[in-house]
Design an enzyme around this catalytic site. Structure first.
Site, PDB file in Angstrom:
ATOM      1  N   ASP A 154      -3.116  -8.366  -7.182  1.00  0.00           N
ATOM      2  CA  ASP A 154      -2.672  -8.894  -5.908  1.00  0.00           C
ATOM      3  C   ASP A 154      -3.533 -10.254  -5.668  1.00  0.00           C
ATOM      4  OD1 ASP A 154      -2.031  -8.914  -3.370  1.00  0.00           O
ATOM      5  OD2 ASP A 154      -3.398  -7.353  -2.586  1.00  0.00           O
TER       6      ASP A 154
ATOM      7  N   HIS B  63      -7.905  -7.985  -7.985  1.00  0.00           N
ATOM      8  CA  HIS B  63      -8.092  -8.837  -6.683  1.00  0.00           C
ATOM      9  C   HIS B  63      -8.245  -7.869  -5.706  1.00  0.00           C
ATOM     10  CE1 HIS B  63      -5.928 -11.333  -9.651  1.00  0.00           C
ATOM     11  NE2 HIS B  63      -6.229 -12.500  -8.862  1.00  0.00           N
TER      12      HIS B  63
ATOM     13  N   HIS C 254       0.812  -1.232  -0.099  1.00  0.00           N
ATOM     14  CA  HIS C 254      -0.025   0.074  -0.061  1.00  0.00           C
ATOM     15  C   HIS C 254       0.816   1.272  -0.016  1.00  0.00           C
ATOM     16  CE1 HIS C 254      -3.263  -2.802   1.467  1.00  0.00           C
ATOM     17  NE2 HIS C 254      -3.513  -2.863   0.347  1.00  0.00           N
TER      18      HIS C 254
ATOM     19  N   ASP D 178     -13.423 -12.519 -12.662  1.00  0.00           N
ATOM     20  CA  ASP D 178     -12.317 -12.908 -12.781  1.00  0.00           C
ATOM     21  C   ASP D 178     -11.462 -11.818 -12.843  1.00  0.00           C
ATOM     22  OD1 ASP D 178     -10.162 -14.364 -12.471  1.00  0.00           O
ATOM     23  OD2 ASP D 178     -10.073 -14.777 -14.857  1.00  0.00           O
ATOM     24  N   GLY D 179     -10.455 -11.531 -11.936  1.00  0.00           N
ATOM     25  CA  GLY D 179      -9.482 -10.229 -11.981  1.00  0.00           C
ATOM     26  C   GLY D 179      -8.513 -10.512 -13.225  1.00  0.00           C
TER      27      GLY D 179
HETATM   28  N1  SAM Z   1      -5.944  -6.097  -2.836  1.00  0.00           N
HETATM   29  C1  SAM Z   1      -6.482  -6.160  -1.556  1.00  0.00           C
HETATM   30  C2  SAM Z   1      -5.940  -5.192  -0.692  1.00  0.00           C
HETATM   31  O1  SAM Z   1      -4.781  -4.888  -0.745  1.00  0.00           O
HETATM   32  O2  SAM Z   1      -6.541  -4.910   0.324  1.00  0.00           O
HETATM   33  C3  SAM Z   1      -6.507  -7.713  -1.051  1.00  0.00           C
HETATM   34  C4  SAM Z   1      -6.595  -8.830  -2.032  1.00  0.00           C
HETATM   35  S1  SAM Z   1      -6.377 -10.413  -1.409  1.00  0.00           S
HETATM   36  C5  SAM Z   1      -4.610 -10.477  -1.307  1.00  0.00           C
HETATM   37  C6  SAM Z   1      -6.725 -11.402  -2.852  1.00  0.00           C
HETATM   38  C7  SAM Z   1      -8.196 -11.497  -3.299  1.00  0.00           C
HETATM   39  O3  SAM Z   1      -8.447 -12.079  -4.320  1.00  0.00           O
HETATM   40  C8  SAM Z   1      -9.149 -12.353  -2.259  1.00  0.00           C
HETATM   41  O4  SAM Z   1     -10.059 -11.665  -1.617  1.00  0.00           O
HETATM   42  C9  SAM Z   1      -9.667 -13.239  -3.374  1.00  0.00           C
HETATM   43  O5  SAM Z   1     -10.997 -13.734  -2.850  1.00  0.00           O
HETATM   44  C10 SAM Z   1      -9.579 -12.740  -4.663  1.00  0.00           C
HETATM   45  N2  SAM Z   1      -9.569 -13.603  -5.839  1.00  0.00           N
HETATM   46  C11 SAM Z   1      -9.094 -14.756  -5.940  1.00  0.00           C
HETATM   47  N3  SAM Z   1      -9.191 -15.382  -6.994  1.00  0.00           N
HETATM   48  C12 SAM Z   1      -9.456 -14.204  -8.014  1.00  0.00           C
HETATM   49  C13 SAM Z   1      -9.683 -14.024  -9.217  1.00  0.00           C
HETATM   50  N4  SAM Z   1      -9.454 -14.950 -10.103  1.00  0.00           N
HETATM   51  N5  SAM Z   1     -10.344 -12.910  -9.708  1.00  0.00           N
HETATM   52  C14 SAM Z   1     -10.698 -12.024  -8.698  1.00  0.00           C
HETATM   53  N6  SAM Z   1     -10.611 -12.041  -7.310  1.00  0.00           N
HETATM   54  C15 SAM Z   1      -9.816 -13.136  -7.058  1.00  0.00           C
END
Ligand code: SAM
Length: 280
Positions: free
Chosen positions: A164, A42, A19, A143-144
């Site tokens: 992320d 993500h 961050h 999906d990200g």
């Molecule tokens: N970026 C956030 C932050 O800094 O506050 C934290 C994100 S966390 C490390 C990763 C997130 O990605 C999780 O909430 C998970 O549910 C989500 N996730 C997992 N696979 C994903 C995908 N294919 N597409 C989107 N989100 C996904």
């Protein structure tokens, strides 16, 4: 399989690094008037309660944000980031930790846009409700990695893409490189920031070799380690790979990392890295 919940890890040393880099990139992009897109592939839940069951169970934030919160010698490179943490903790207590979408929401301007994706069935509704009243933002349960094809290039032709993933699937280490390639094909002037954990150093070395092999240039690596590399379970360091970083970022991180290392890793077992994986 979506078992990862960021609420267990919010505010840990890896979040502090991620961050800090995120906020410095946003502040640099704001130096030009032209609006930009912030794409968070993500996104997570958005807001984390540090006194909540998940954060208390691991206590990771105690060795992260809690160590820098309320110090009186905070370097200027942390000013934007700490202003957002302060916004969510108006009195003396550290109760909430803002995730990357809320950091972007606080720092972005009226004319900028946010595109956030999250797949988790529990975290997605939390994220959506955080942004219900924000006209600049689209939140999708999608999906990200797909967004790197679907959302790029942005209409404004300026953009910052934060990736992320949780790396709970081994394929994430390859998918991030493919995703960056897809994005870069469509939008080569964007700034891309990819977070990574060091659990097994070999995985990161391979990921960096794969990234180099794409031919993409201007790839900066920033890392903060808390323990030496190890074969045992657990994350010993984390980093950010930044493609097309703002010109100041390298120096800003060289300025601030020694302070972060001293404050976050008082045992002296850590390390910092700022280096070009591929230069200009
Ligand atoms: N970026 C956030 C932050 O800094 O506050 C934290 C994100 S966390 C490390 C990763 C997130 O990605 C999780 O909430 C998970 O549910 C989500 N996730 C997992 N696979 C994903 C995908 N294919 N597409 C989107 N989100 C996904």
């Amino acid at each position: 399989m979506l078992s990862y919940r960021h609420s267990f890890h919010a505010g840990n040393h890896a979040d502090v690094l991620k961050h800090t880099v995120q906020s410095l990139i946003i502040e640099s992009l704001k130096e030009k008037d032209k609006p930009f897109l912030y794409l968070d592939t993500h996104a997570g839940a958005g807001r984390y309660q540090l006194s909540g069951e998940h954060a208390e169970r691991t206590g990771e934030y105690l060795e992260g944000i809690a160590r820098i919160w309320q110090r009186d010698d905070i370097p200027e490179e942390l000013a934007a980031y700490m202003s957002v943490v302060g916004h969510f903790n108006r009195n003396e207590n550290l109760r909430y930790y803002p995730g990357s979408p809320l950091i972007a929401r606080q720092l972005l301007r009226e004319e900028d846009k946010l595109q956030l994706t999250e797949l988790h069935p529990s975290d997605f509704p939390l994220l959506r409700s955080e942004f219900q009243k924000d006209d600049r933002t689209r939140v999708s349960r999608a999906d990200g990695y797909q967004q790197l094809k679907a959302q790029l290039p942005p209409l404004s032709r300026r953009g910052f893409i934060l990736m992320d993933p949780p790396y709970e699937l081994k394929t994430d280490y390859q998918d991030v490189v493919k995703g960056i390639q897809e994005g870069y094909k469509r939008f080569a002037t964007g700034t891309y920031a990819l977070w990574y954990p060091v659990v097994m150093r070999q995985q990161i070395k391979k990921m960096l070799r794969d990234l180099e092999a794409t031919g993409i240039r201007r790839i900066l690596q920033i890392e903060l380690g808390v323990r030496p590399d190890s074969d045992q379970r657990g994350m010993t360091a984390s980093g950010m790979i930044v493609i097309n970083p703002p010109w100041k970022l390298e120096q800003q991180m060289k300025n601030v990392l020694p302070w972060l290392l001293k404050v976050l890793v008082p045992s002296g077992t850590g390390h910092t890295t700022v280096k070009w994986v591929v230069p200009e």
